[in-house]
Write an enzyme that holds these catalytic residues in place. Structure first.
Site, PDB file in Angstrom:
ATOM      1  N   CYS A  68       1.532  -1.028   0.473  1.00  0.00           N
ATOM      2  CA  CYS A  68      -0.354  -0.300   0.265  1.00  0.00           C
ATOM      3  C   CYS A  68       0.678   1.062   0.029  1.00  0.00           C
ATOM      4  CB  CYS A  68      -1.299   0.004   0.715  1.00  0.00           C
ATOM      5  SG  CYS A  68      -0.453  -0.258   2.778  1.00  0.00           S
ATOM      6  N   HIS A 101      15.248 -13.266  11.937  1.00  0.00           N
ATOM      7  CA  HIS A 101      14.043 -12.836  13.505  1.00  0.00           C
ATOM      8  C   HIS A 101      12.845 -12.873  13.300  1.00  0.00           C
ATOM      9  CE1 HIS A 101      18.749 -10.420  14.105  1.00  0.00           C
ATOM     10  NE2 HIS A 101      18.672 -11.888  13.625  1.00  0.00           N
TER      11      HIS A 101
END
Length: 147
Positions: A68, A101
């Site tokens: 977006c 991570h």
């Protein structure tokens, strides 16, 4: 990352960059499912984020890509779903970290703030980085709300 079928969604502000991402996926030979939108006519990003998130949760697609204007609306909406770990990346280093991570299963791009070259670098990193596990696995397991 082992790609199944890439799910992709955008709003009107992300539409131009989505066209580039679709070309990238085709060039790399990644199958994809396009959840829309299909033009730059104004739409509401949740209408496209929710179906993408549901497809990620069900295993129909893996991974997801959402775009977006700022990326913020998509990432907020996607992360309402318990089985989605969407990360907003505006540079390749962030794309690497959200995979290593956070075991991100959905990449969110800020369509109004990155160019195609930067998007390609981000996509390359997202698709090649691997989850490190270890201490990160313990943390990722704590993300869903436990009832």
């Amino acid at each position: 990352m082992e790609v199944k079928t890439v799910g992709i969604a955008c709003d009107h502000a992300g539409f131009p960059l989505k066209q580039f991402v679709l070309q990238y996926l085709e060039k790399k030979g990644y199958p994809y499912k396009d959840f829309g939108t299909y033009s730059d006519e104004s739409v509401d990003y949740p209408d496209f984020a929710h179906p993408l998130a549901e497809a990620i949760e069900s295993g129909e697609v893996y991974p997801g890509i959402a775009i977006c204007g700022s990326g913020e609306g998509m990432v907020m909406t996607l992360n309402k779903h318990q089985g989605v770990r969407a990360g907003l990346a505006w540079c390749k280093d962030i794309a690497e970290l959200i995979r290593q991570h956070n075991d991100a299963n959905c990449l969110v791009l800020p369509g109004r703030f990155i160019d195609n070259k930067t998007a390609e670098q981000i996509l390359d990193e997202f698709f090649t980085a691997s989850f490190e596990g270890g201490r990160h696995e313990r943390r990722v397991k704590k993300i869903p709300i436990q009832k």
